[in-house]
Design an enzyme around this catalytic site. Sequence first.
Site, PDB file in Angstrom:
ATOM      1  N   SER A  85       0.824  -1.209   0.000  1.00  0.00           N
ATOM      2  CA  SER A  85       0.000   0.000   0.000  1.00  0.00           C
ATOM      3  C   SER A  85       0.858   1.260   0.000  1.00  0.00           C
ATOM      4  O   SER A  85       1.993   1.265   0.487  1.00  0.00           O
ATOM      5  CB  SER A  85      -0.907   0.022   1.233  1.00  0.00           C
ATOM      6  OG  SER A  85      -1.692  -1.142   1.291  1.00  0.00           O
TER       7      SER A  85
HETATM    8  N1  SAH Z   1      -0.886  -5.104   4.085  1.00  0.00           N
HETATM    9  C1  SAH Z   1      -0.177  -5.371   2.849  1.00  0.00           C
HETATM   10  C2  SAH Z   1      -1.041  -5.041   1.655  1.00  0.00           C
HETATM   11  C3  SAH Z   1      -0.918  -6.114   0.639  1.00  0.00           C
HETATM   12  S1  SAH Z   1      -2.127  -6.110  -0.640  1.00  0.00           S
HETATM   13  C4  SAH Z   1       1.158  -4.678   2.816  1.00  0.00           C
HETATM   14  O1  SAH Z   1       1.463  -3.917   3.743  1.00  0.00           O
HETATM   15  O2  SAH Z   1       1.930  -4.911   1.887  1.00  0.00           O
HETATM   16  C5  SAH Z   1      -3.373  -7.138   0.053  1.00  0.00           C
HETATM   17  C6  SAH Z   1      -3.018  -8.582   0.297  1.00  0.00           C
HETATM   18  O3  SAH Z   1      -4.239  -9.225   0.686  1.00  0.00           O
HETATM   19  C7  SAH Z   1      -2.511  -9.361  -0.907  1.00  0.00           C
HETATM   20  O4  SAH Z   1      -1.274  -9.925  -0.594  1.00  0.00           O
HETATM   21  C8  SAH Z   1      -3.571 -10.441  -1.125  1.00  0.00           C
HETATM   22  O5  SAH Z   1      -3.060 -11.678  -1.564  1.00  0.00           O
HETATM   23  C9  SAH Z   1      -4.177 -10.554   0.261  1.00  0.00           C
HETATM   24  N2  SAH Z   1      -5.511 -11.139   0.330  1.00  0.00           N
HETATM   25  C10 SAH Z   1      -6.563 -10.986  -0.508  1.00  0.00           C
HETATM   26  N3  SAH Z   1      -7.626 -11.689  -0.081  1.00  0.00           N
HETATM   27  C11 SAH Z   1      -7.227 -12.316   1.065  1.00  0.00           C
HETATM   28  C12 SAH Z   1      -7.870 -13.213   1.973  1.00  0.00           C
HETATM   29  N4  SAH Z   1      -9.133 -13.619   1.814  1.00  0.00           N
HETATM   30  N5  SAH Z   1      -7.149 -13.643   3.028  1.00  0.00           N
HETATM   31  C13 SAH Z   1      -5.859 -13.264   3.226  1.00  0.00           C
HETATM   32  N6  SAH Z   1      -5.214 -12.436   2.401  1.00  0.00           N
HETATM   33  C14 SAH Z   1      -5.886 -11.971   1.334  1.00  0.00           C
END
Ligand code: SAH
Length: 213
Positions: A62
């Site tokens: 993000s």
């Molecule tokens: N908090 C992260 C943001 C990553 S983007 C950071 O600081 O980098 C969001 C992430 O959510 C992705 O890696 C994606 O694979 C994950 N995601 C999407 N749906 C999900 C689910 N149902 N359970 C766990 N992770 C999920």
Amino acid sequence: MIDKRRSRERMVREQLVARGITDSAVLTAMQKIPRHLFVQEALQAQAYEDHPLPIGYGQTISQPFIVALMSQIIKAEPGMKVLEIGTGSGYQAAVLAEMGLDVYTVERIPELYHHTRKLLRDLGYTKVRTKLDDGTMGWPLAAPYDRILVTAGGPGIPEPLADQLADPGVMAIPVGASRREQELYLMKKQDGTLSYENYGKVVFVDLVGNHGW
Ligand code: SAH
């Protein structure tokens, strides 16, 4: 390393403080954490820029401001138990850990899960608990959570997460009727009653799962 520290100082000043981030725990954490180590080597020079970056598998780390905003609006106190859905790069989890929170984080993509679990350990975030699973189901065994942060956007608030939120408790979650365009909600639970605050338009990757897309 000095130039990275300067990049962080600038990021904190121009992207966070200038836009209303005032929580000193959040600012201190983001000043300290080497965000460039949470992105692929080829993108490290861009790590402190004012936008999200790809981390592989169609996912992103993000934008710094969004990480700071979510960390600030949950108004967490050290020692609180927090559940993050969407570990991704691990950067948000590291910020929460630096804020003194007891962090549980769930990721659904195996490659990201394994990579980030190791990275967090290597960087000394040994107390962060990681899990490979569909985070829309929460992490029932360790519930309830004082705070929940969902860093991917789904069509609604997953019921298991609402159930696993402590009372009192606060959850930050992007919700949108269409993909890749959501509004950031803060849901508060107090004396069995739920209330909602809207923090406006945001863009997160899809929350994919049983209670997601
Ligand atoms: N908090 C992260 C943001 C990553 S983007 C950071 O600081 O980098 C969001 C992430 O959510 C992705 O890696 C994606 O694979 C994950 N995601 C999407 N749906 C999900 C689910 N149902 N359970 C766990 N992770 C999920």
